[in-house]
Structures are given as C-alpha cells and as structure tokens.
Design a protein around this motif. Structure first.
Motif, PDB file in Angstrom:
ATOM      1  N   GLU A 156       0.830  -1.203   0.000  1.00 46.17           N
ATOM      2  CA  GLU A 156       0.000   0.000   0.000  1.00 46.17           C
ATOM      3  C   GLU A 156       0.866   1.255   0.000  1.00 46.17           C
ATOM      4  O   GLU A 156       1.966   1.263   0.556  1.00 46.17           O
ATOM      5  N   SER A 157       0.332   2.312  -0.578  1.00 44.74           N
ATOM      6  CA  SER A 157       0.977   3.610  -0.536  1.00 44.74           C
ATOM      7  C   SER A 157      -0.087   4.692  -0.675  1.00 44.74           C
ATOM      8  O   SER A 157      -1.231   4.407  -1.023  1.00 44.74           O
ATOM      9  N   GLY A 158       0.297   5.928  -0.406  1.00 45.50           N
ATOM     10  CA  GLY A 158      -0.594   7.057  -0.610  1.00 45.50           C
ATOM     11  C   GLY A 158      -1.197   7.651   0.643  1.00 45.50           C
ATOM     12  O   GLY A 158      -1.884   8.673   0.567  1.00 45.50           O
TER      13      GLY A 158
ATOM     14  N   LEU B  29      -5.274   6.143  -2.267  1.00 45.98           N
ATOM     15  CA  LEU B  29      -4.434   5.037  -1.849  1.00 45.98           C
ATOM     16  C   LEU B  29      -4.225   4.073  -3.003  1.00 45.98           C
ATOM     17  O   LEU B  29      -5.116   3.872  -3.827  1.00 45.98           O
ATOM     18  N   SER B  30      -3.046   3.464  -3.047  1.00 46.66           N
ATOM     19  CA  SER B  30      -2.722   2.483  -4.071  1.00 46.66           C
ATOM     20  C   SER B  30      -2.301   1.180  -3.420  1.00 46.66           C
ATOM     21  O   SER B  30      -1.641   1.181  -2.382  1.00 46.66           O
ATOM     22  N   CYS B  31      -2.665   0.084  -4.031  1.00 43.82           N
ATOM     23  CA  CYS B  31      -2.250  -1.242  -3.600  1.00 43.82           C
ATOM     24  C   CYS B  31      -1.645  -1.951  -4.796  1.00 43.82           C
ATOM     25  O   CYS B  31      -2.361  -2.309  -5.742  1.00 43.82           O
ATOM     26  N   LEU B  32      -0.331  -2.138  -4.761  1.00 40.37           N
ATOM     27  CA  LEU B  32       0.376  -2.823  -5.833  1.00 40.37           C
ATOM     28  C   LEU B  32       0.479  -4.299  -5.487  1.00 40.37           C
ATOM     29  O   LEU B  32       1.042  -4.665  -4.456  1.00 40.37           O
ATOM     30  N   ALA B  33      -0.058  -5.140  -6.342  1.00 38.45           N
ATOM     31  CA  ALA B  33      -0.030  -6.580  -6.147  1.00 38.45           C
ATOM     32  C   ALA B  33       1.071  -7.216  -6.986  1.00 38.45           C
ATOM     33  O   ALA B  33       1.458  -6.688  -8.034  1.00 38.45           O
ATOM     34  N   SER B  34       1.558  -8.367  -6.527  1.00 42.88           N
ATOM     35  CA  SER B  34       2.634  -9.049  -7.228  1.00 42.88           C
ATOM     36  C   SER B  34       2.140  -9.909  -8.392  1.00 42.88           C
ATOM     37  O   SER B  34       2.952 -10.531  -9.080  1.00 42.88           O
ATOM     38  N   ARG B  35       0.855  -9.946  -8.606  1.00 47.33           N
ATOM     39  CA  ARG B  35       0.286 -10.618  -9.762  1.00 47.33           C
ATOM     40  C   ARG B  35      -1.008  -9.916 -10.150  1.00 47.33           C
ATOM     41  O   ARG B  35      -1.472  -9.024  -9.433  1.00 47.33           O
ATOM     42  N   SER B  36      -1.587 -10.329 -11.268  1.00 49.75           N
ATOM     43  CA  SER B  36      -2.783  -9.683 -11.791  1.00 49.75           C
ATOM     44  C   SER B  36      -3.895  -9.610 -10.753  1.00 49.75           C
ATOM     45  O   SER B  36      -4.208 -10.591 -10.087  1.00 49.75           O
ATOM     46  N   ILE B  37      -4.501  -8.433 -10.648  1.00 49.00           N
ATOM     47  CA  ILE B  37      -5.600  -8.289  -9.702  1.00 49.00           C
ATOM     48  C   ILE B  37      -6.815  -9.108 -10.130  1.00 49.00           C
ATOM     49  O   ILE B  37      -7.656  -9.440  -9.294  1.00 49.00           O
ATOM     50  N   PHE B  38      -6.900  -9.451 -11.408  1.00 53.56           N
ATOM     51  CA  PHE B  38      -8.011 -10.276 -11.880  1.00 53.56           C
ATOM     52  C   PHE B  38      -7.816 -11.753 -11.564  1.00 53.56           C
ATOM     53  O   PHE B  38      -8.702 -12.565 -11.820  1.00 53.56           O
ATOM     54  N   SER B  39      -6.655 -12.111 -11.016  1.00 54.52           N
ATOM     55  CA  SER B  39      -6.437 -13.481 -10.572  1.00 54.52           C
ATOM     56  C   SER B  39      -7.062 -13.744  -9.208  1.00 54.52           C
ATOM     57  O   SER B  39      -7.080 -14.886  -8.747  1.00 54.52           O
TER      58      SER B  39
END
Length: 115
Positions: free
Chosen positions: A6-8, A20-30
């Motif tokens: 998370e950031s922001g 706010l941003s949440c960067l995931a290590s794989r596709s969010i659609f997974s």
C-alpha cells in the motif's frame, strides 16, 4: 507468495482527498475479490470497500458517496479514491486480496484526517 504494498497515506485536512494504491505481485483479476479495510487504534478492523474480479463493488455505509475503489490490471494495482475526508476516517488502511483458497494482506498505510 503474493505481496501487496500500500501507498498514498498521509495527513490531510477535513474535506480533503487522498488516493491510496495497492500494488499486487500478480494480476488483480487473478483474485476473486480485492478490497480495502481500515483499523483505528482500539477498534475492530472494518471493511471499507471491495471489488470483485467482475467489477462489482461494495462500500461501507459510512463511506458511500465519498470513496471509490477501482483497479488497473495493466499495473496490477487497486486504488481507493477518498474524497470529503472526515476525522473519523483516520485509521490504518489495509489492502486485501482474496482467492478461493487464500487471503492476503498488505502492511497498511496510515491516513490521518485532522486540521
């Protein structure tokens, strides 16, 4: 191993906005569902907003009309746009990703709403 970052977060005046941003290590659609939760000191963790892989969103009554959850699959990122912020929105905000066999959490980002 899934990672969510998370950031922001930060300090903002009442009535202000943050994204706010949440960067995931794989596709969010997974994931079956992604969402944002928050926890203030001494309080229970509560759901803020969720978004399914099909794009269906849900919001806590306390944030409806003010917060918007969205995703950018190309960036593996889920956002929480927070407008008209109130002091009672102050909390640590956590990103969550749910798959049918697992549940993942980020480390959280602090949001403080104060004049």
């Amino acid at each position: 191993q899934v990672q969510l970052v998370e950031s922001g977060g930060g300090l903002v005046q009442p009535g202000g906005s943050l994204r706010l941003s949440c960067l995931a290590s794989r596709s969010i659609f997974s994931f079956n569902r992604m969402g944002w939760y928050r926890q203030a000191p001494g309080n229970q963790r509560e759901l803020v907003a969720t978004m399914s892989s099909s794009g269906i969103t849900n919001y806590a009554d306390s944030v409806k009309g003010r917060f918007t959850i969205s995703g950018d699959n190309a960036k593996n990122t889920v956002y929480l746009q927070m407008n008209s912020l109130k002091p009672e929105d102050t909390a640590v905000y956590y990103c969550n990703a749910y798959a049918w066999v697992n549940d993942y959490w980020g480390q959280g980002t602090q949001v403080t709403v104060s004049s």
